[in-house]
Scaffold this motif. Structure first.
Motif, PDB file in Angstrom:
ATOM      1  N   ILE A  52     -47.820 106.645  26.725  1.00 23.33           N
ATOM      2  CA  ILE A  52     -48.931 105.934  26.106  1.00 23.33           C
ATOM      3  C   ILE A  52     -49.253 104.758  27.014  1.00 23.33           C
ATOM      4  N   GLY A  53     -50.511 104.644  27.380  1.00 27.24           N
ATOM      5  CA  GLY A  53     -50.939 103.622  28.324  1.00 27.24           C
ATOM      6  C   GLY A  53     -51.789 104.218  29.428  1.00 27.24           C
ATOM      7  N   LYS A  54     -52.774 103.472  29.897  1.00 29.51           N
ATOM      8  CA  LYS A  54     -53.723 103.859  30.952  1.00 29.51           C
ATOM      9  C   LYS A  54     -54.789 104.846  30.463  1.00 29.51           C
ATOM     10  N   GLU A  55     -54.903 105.045  29.150  1.00 31.24           N
ATOM     11  CA  GLU A  55     -55.889 105.999  28.631  1.00 31.24           C
ATOM     12  C   GLU A  55     -57.311 105.625  29.018  1.00 31.24           C
ATOM     13  N   ARG A  56     -57.606 104.345  29.121  1.00 34.32           N
ATOM     14  CA  ARG A  56     -58.975 103.938  29.429  1.00 34.32           C
ATOM     15  C   ARG A  56     -59.439 104.506  30.766  1.00 34.32           C
ATOM     16  N   VAL A  57     -58.530 104.624  31.720  1.00 38.53           N
ATOM     17  CA  VAL A  57     -58.916 105.073  33.057  1.00 38.53           C
ATOM     18  C   VAL A  57     -59.514 106.469  32.998  1.00 38.53           C
ATOM     19  N   PHE A  58     -58.809 107.415  32.381  1.00 40.19           N
ATOM     20  CA  PHE A  58     -59.324 108.786  32.370  1.00 40.19           C
ATOM     21  C   PHE A  58     -60.344 109.028  31.272  1.00 40.19           C
ATOM     22  N   LEU A  59     -60.224 108.337  30.144  1.00 42.62           N
ATOM     23  CA  LEU A  59     -61.184 108.579  29.064  1.00 42.62           C
ATOM     24  C   LEU A  59     -62.566 108.032  29.409  1.00 42.62           C
ATOM     25  N   LEU A  60     -62.638 106.857  30.030  1.00 42.03           N
ATOM     26  CA  LEU A  60     -63.947 106.309  30.399  1.00 42.03           C
ATOM     27  C   LEU A  60     -64.596 107.131  31.501  1.00 42.03           C
ATOM     28  N   ALA A  61     -63.804 107.631  32.448  1.00 43.27           N
ATOM     29  CA  ALA A  61     -64.358 108.504  33.483  1.00 43.27           C
ATOM     30  C   ALA A  61     -64.901 109.784  32.861  1.00 43.27           C
ATOM     31  N   ALA A  62     -64.153 110.370  31.952  1.00 44.74           N
ATOM     32  CA  ALA A  62     -64.599 111.608  31.301  1.00 44.74           C
ATOM     33  C   ALA A  62     -65.845 111.372  30.458  1.00 44.74           C
ATOM     34  N   ARG A  63     -65.875 110.232  29.778  1.00 41.26           N
ATOM     35  CA  ARG A  63     -67.003 109.926  28.898  1.00 41.26           C
ATOM     36  C   ARG A  63     -68.280 109.691  29.700  1.00 41.26           C
ATOM     37  N   SER A  64     -68.162 108.932  30.797  1.00 42.41           N
ATOM     38  CA  SER A  64     -69.363 108.570  31.550  1.00 42.41           C
ATOM     39  C   SER A  64     -69.901 109.726  32.386  1.00 42.41           C
ATOM     40  N   LEU A  65     -69.024 110.659  32.788  1.00 47.97           N
ATOM     41  CA  LEU A  65     -69.446 111.735  33.682  1.00 47.97           C
ATOM     42  C   LEU A  65     -69.452 113.101  33.013  1.00 47.97           C
ATOM     43  N   GLY A  66     -69.131 113.148  31.720  1.00 50.48           N
ATOM     44  CA  GLY A  66     -69.159 114.415  30.994  1.00 50.48           C
ATOM     45  C   GLY A  66     -68.077 115.389  31.437  1.00 50.48           C
ATOM     46  N   LEU A  67     -66.872 114.894  31.709  1.00 48.56           N
ATOM     47  CA  LEU A  67     -65.782 115.722  32.215  1.00 48.56           C
ATOM     48  C   LEU A  67     -64.952 116.305  31.086  1.00 48.56           C
TER      49      LEU A  67
END
Length: 485
Positions: free
Chosen positions: A305-320
């Motif tokens: 648990i931790g660092k979720e913002r890094v991959f979730l924001l990338a996925a959210r902004s780029l539709g991944l």
């Protein structure tokens, strides 16, 4: 610090060998509170076995990587949190439950609790589970990282009744403790944020207010207002931002802060971090450049648990779409994620080239093996390793983009993203809150005193350290004098 998945309720590691999803996959529903996002996770977990069927070699390897598999030499039972200082290993004065961090073998404690686990003058214990619980004490858990919950298990408070058998924490942390460690719900007392609650033990009464710590999901600061009139703040682990200072001062209502238990992990002028938002934007920019590189495998390192913002924001902004292990998916189901974020996750490695893996797996040899196992599907790899340890005054020129390591067709981008406070942020915290006394919670007493002296600035009077012990508690008091910094 390498990722190590915490043990499940039975005490066994969740690092599994192929097939990637076994009959040991935990049930989908969190122990407390359901939502549409939780139900979506449940459907995914229930169908995980059918999705995989007979995976090929690459699918097996990716699933093992995402789940933290890879042999006892690399992955253990307890989960390591982010950014454990290299110099802190083996130190008896660290944060581990008994005698300090002391390396991985020290998790779980043994010996008396360190002085900073007690709120001075009270029987309140914060992140201290390395010795059996005692009647009359009251226990608090700031967040679900192993160096804070070490020693905690489903039978930890067997034989005790009343408040001494319960653990006060946030709702997210309660779900994680119940799901991952098997602690029964009746032994947990989850509290909402920004809502004072009455607590007491051993003849001492107080109110406690939980404030978001800007660390991992569910992490909180604990603001105590004691019956003797003192106000005490315990930061647990935190990344200071002005919002935290404003919320603490608002909760104090003009009252002075008497005592601050401070996460001083990066309390050294060498540690200079870019703003979190700038780092996250830099990661998204790099990911945007990779959208057309369809034969490039992209990996995001993360902790249990931790660092979720890094991959979730990338996925959210780029539709991944993101590949995660079934175990990670179950953990993420405890975090109150928006349904849209949950729907971007998949346990099928063949469905996407973007994956979340344990931080310790971001090594050139492992990534090379993943590429070879893809049988030509991928010819290159880019991995994001978010950590504060790549950020320092000497590396400031790299900025929010971090630094890149290369080996053959693989790039590992060390992203200066930390969920602990930098030295400058610690200075801002002390300057804003103006505590009468500071208790450092990381490192040996001598080093911690020196670190706090740096926080106060060169013109301040020398730090005075006083050790006091009683049957209930012991503490270091570091006076910040009259300068109010």
């Amino acid at each position: 610090e390498e990722e190590e998945e915490p043990g499940n309720a039975g005490g066994e590691s969740e690092a599994v060998a192929p097939p990637p999803v076994s009959d040991g996959v935990p049930p989908a529903a969190p122990v407390a509170g359901r939502s549409e996002a939780t139900d979506a996770v449940g459907v995914m977990l229930q169908s995980a076995r059918r999705v995989w069927g007979k995976p090929n070699v690459f699918q097996r390897m990716m699933s093992a990587a995402a789940a933290g598999g890879g042999g006892a030499a690399d992955e253990g039972v307890l989960g390591a949190e982010e950014d454990v200082p290299p110099a802190g290993r083996g130190k008896g004065g660290g944060r581990g439950g008994g005698g300090g961090r002391g390396g991985r073998s020290g998790f779980g404690g043994g010996g008396p609790l360190p002085h900073f686990k007690f709120v001075s003058g009270t029987p309140f214990v914060v992140d201290g589970f390395g010795e059996p619980p005692r009647e009359g004490r009251l226990y608090f858990l700031t967040h679900f990282h192993a160096d804070h919950y070490c020693g905690l298990s489903r039978r930890w408070s067997d034989g005790l009744a009343g408040s001494s058998s319960q653990i006060v924490c946030s709702h997210i942390t309660a779900r994680l403790v119940a799901r991952r460690l098997g602690v029964p719900e009746e032994k947990l007392r989850p509290l909402p944020l920004r809502t004072p609650a009455a607590v007491g033990g051993g003849g001492v009464s107080a109110t406690v207010e939980l404030i978001d710590a800007n660390h991992c999901p569910g992490a909180v600061l604990l603001l105590f207002r004691l019956s003797d009139g003192r106000a005490v703040l315990h930061t647990g682990d935190f990344r200071y931002e002005p919002r935290i200072g404003a919320e603490v001062l608002s909760a104090l209502g003009g009252r002075r802060l008497d005592l601050l238990y401070l996460d001083n992990t990066y309390c050294d002028p060498r540690h200079v971090f870019p703003p979190q938002a700038a780092v996250l934007e830099a990661v998204q920019r790099e990911c945007r450049l990779l959208l057309e590189s369809r034969r490039t495998l992209v990996l995001f390192g993360a902790y249990t648990i931790g660092k979720e913002r890094v991959f979730l924001l990338a996925a959210r902004s780029l539709g991944l779409r993101l590949h995660v292990s079934a175990a990670r998916l179950a953990t993420l189901s405890c975090l109150d994620l928006p349904r849209a974020d949950v729907e971007r996750l998949t346990t099928d490695a063949s469905a996407t080239r973007w994956a979340v893996v344990p931080m310790g797996h971001l090594r050139f040899d492992r990534i090379k093996a993943m590429l070879q196992a893809s049988n030509g599907r991928f010819t290159a790899a880019v991995a994001f390793r978010p950590t504060g340890w790549c950020a320092s005054s000497s590396a400031a020129g790299a900025g929010a983009a971090g630094r890149t390591l290369r080996a053959g067709a693989t790039r590992i981008i060390e992203v200066p993203y930390s969920e602990h406070s930098s030295f400058g942020e610690l200075q801002a915290c002390v300057r804003e809150l103006r505590p009468d006394h500071i208790v450092p919670t990381v490192g040996e007493a001598k080093a911690a005193r020196a670190a706090c002296e740096q926080l106060r600035g060169p013109k301040a009077a020398p730090v005075q350290a006083t050790l006091a012990a009683s049957a209930a508690s012991a503490h270091i008091t570091v006076s910040v004098g009259e300068c109010g910094v």
